[in-house]
Design a protein around this motif. Structure first.
Motif, PDB file in Angstrom:
ATOM      1  N   THR A   1       0.838  -1.199   0.000  1.00 13.60           N
ATOM      2  CA  THR A   1       0.000   0.000   0.000  1.00 13.60           C
ATOM      3  C   THR A   1       0.872   1.247   0.000  1.00 13.60           C
ATOM      4  O   THR A   1       1.832   1.350   0.762  1.00 13.60           O
ATOM      5  CB  THR A   1      -0.919   0.032   1.237  1.00 13.60           C
ATOM      6  N   LEU A   2       0.537   2.213  -0.858  1.00 12.51           N
ATOM      7  CA  LEU A   2       1.230   3.491  -0.891  1.00 12.51           C
ATOM      8  C   LEU A   2       0.445   4.516  -0.087  1.00 12.51           C
ATOM      9  O   LEU A   2      -0.790   4.511  -0.101  1.00 12.51           O
ATOM     10  CB  LEU A   2       1.384   3.995  -2.334  1.00 12.51           C
ATOM     11  N   TYR A   3       1.170   5.376   0.610  1.00 10.81           N
ATOM     12  CA  TYR A   3       0.558   6.451   1.378  1.00 10.81           C
ATOM     13  C   TYR A   3       1.184   7.780   0.975  1.00 10.81           C
ATOM     14  O   TYR A   3       2.392   7.852   0.712  1.00 10.81           O
ATOM     15  CB  TYR A   3       0.744   6.232   2.880  1.00 10.81           C
ATOM     16  N   VAL A   4       0.369   8.820   0.944  1.00 15.62           N
ATOM     17  CA  VAL A   4       0.852  10.175   0.698  1.00 15.62           C
ATOM     18  C   VAL A   4       0.335  11.076   1.806  1.00 15.62           C
ATOM     19  O   VAL A   4      -0.863  11.089   2.096  1.00 15.62           O
ATOM     20  CB  VAL A   4       0.381  10.707  -0.674  1.00 15.62           C
ATOM     21  N   SER A   5       1.243  11.806   2.446  1.00 14.84           N
ATOM     22  CA  SER A   5       0.835  12.808   3.424  1.00 14.84           C
ATOM     23  C   SER A   5       0.892  14.176   2.771  1.00 14.84           C
ATOM     24  O   SER A   5       1.702  14.419   1.870  1.00 14.84           O
ATOM     25  CB  SER A   5       1.755  12.776   4.651  1.00 14.84           C
ATOM     26  N   GLY A   6       0.021  15.060   3.215  1.00 14.98           N
ATOM     27  CA  GLY A   6      -0.046  16.365   2.586  1.00 14.98           C
ATOM     28  C   GLY A   6      -0.439  17.475   3.526  1.00 14.98           C
ATOM     29  O   GLY A   6      -0.807  17.253   4.676  1.00 14.98           O
ATOM     30  N   THR A   7      -0.335  18.696   3.033  1.00 12.79           N
ATOM     31  CA  THR A   7      -0.738  19.895   3.742  1.00 12.79           C
ATOM     32  C   THR A   7      -1.932  20.499   3.014  1.00 12.79           C
ATOM     33  O   THR A   7      -1.906  20.632   1.799  1.00 12.79           O
ATOM     34  CB  THR A   7       0.419  20.910   3.768  1.00 12.79           C
ATOM     35  N   PRO A   8      -3.029  20.884   3.684  1.00 13.02           N
ATOM     36  CA  PRO A   8      -3.156  20.976   5.144  1.00 13.02           C
ATOM     37  C   PRO A   8      -3.538  19.663   5.817  1.00 13.02           C
ATOM     38  O   PRO A   8      -4.723  19.385   6.020  1.00 13.02           O
ATOM     39  CB  PRO A   8      -4.263  22.008   5.337  1.00 13.02           C
ATOM     40  N   PHE A   9      -2.533  18.863   6.121  1.00 12.02           N
ATOM     41  CA  PHE A   9      -2.605  17.740   7.042  1.00 12.02           C
ATOM     42  C   PHE A   9      -3.668  16.704   6.690  1.00 12.02           C
ATOM     43  O   PHE A   9      -4.748  16.684   7.256  1.00 12.02           O
ATOM     44  CB  PHE A   9      -2.816  18.249   8.462  1.00 12.02           C
TER      45      PHE A   9
END
Length: 203
Positions: A71-79
């Motif tokens: 599984t791929l995950y991407v974190s981003g802003t705004p959170f």
């Protein structure tokens, strides 16, 4: 793109003009993300790239991580956090950890590690919820895990924290970098070495 271990590089045409901040690859499939909610994907080892359409818009996508189950995950802003079960072809936004305010994520086997302004968080299994890890360091900005199940995090004051293989106990190192810590990478040997770059150089 480099075909000789980074000794030489060649430019690759991009379908986007947005700044790219993170890239992941398995040798054939590569996924990149960045500003303006941009996600790019390549199926030929980075020779050609296409834009991946998804529901999120306007966010800055900061970091790509992959779990042991693929599984791929991407974190981003705004959170926020998104996941892909098909190597980046489609993405689903996750609402469960949105209150944590992730700055960055990494993986330790099937465990996810997320860093936020206030703390570090561990998801012991991708099907379970999140728990707060023990740390005395605030405002974490990034985190990197090693293949050996350890991880290191940094904050904007240059403080580096190391974690044991449980992912629960983070220890602030005795030395502090001069200037903003930028990125880190684990050494290729099994001696636990890690390299951290900052505004003042590499340690």
């Amino acid at each position: 793109r480099s075909e000789d271990g980074g000794s030489t590089w060649a430019s690759v045409a991009s379908p986007s003009t947005s700044m790219l901040l993170s890239v992941w690859g398995d040798g054939t499939v590569f996924v990149a993300c960045g500003a303006d909610a941009t996600i790019l994907r390549s199926e030929d080892a980075g020779l050609t790239w296409g834009v991946v359409e998804h529901a999120s818009a306007g966010e800055v996508l900061r970091k790509i991580a992959t779990a042991a189950d693929g599984t791929l995950y991407v974190s981003g802003t705004p959170f926020f956090l998104m996941q892909s079960k098909d190597l980046g072809k489609t993405w689903q936004r996750l609402s469960d950890p949105s209150f944590l305010g992730f700055e960055s994520i990494s993986t330790m086997g099937n465990r996810l590690v997320g860093v936020s302004e206030s703390s570090l968080w561990i998801q012991h299994d991708t099907r379970d919820g999140w728990s707060r890890a023990t740390t005395s360091v605030s405002y974490q900005t990034d985190v990197w895990a090693s293949d050996g199940g350890r991880a290191v995090s940094i904050n904007n004051a240059g403080v580096v924290s190391d974690v044991d293989t449980s992912g629960e106990n983070w220890i602030m190192q005795k030395w502090i970098l001069r200037g903003y810590a930028l990125t880190a990478i684990w050494g290729s040997n099994d001696d636990g070495s890690v390299y951290v770059s900052s505004a003042s150089g590499i340690v």
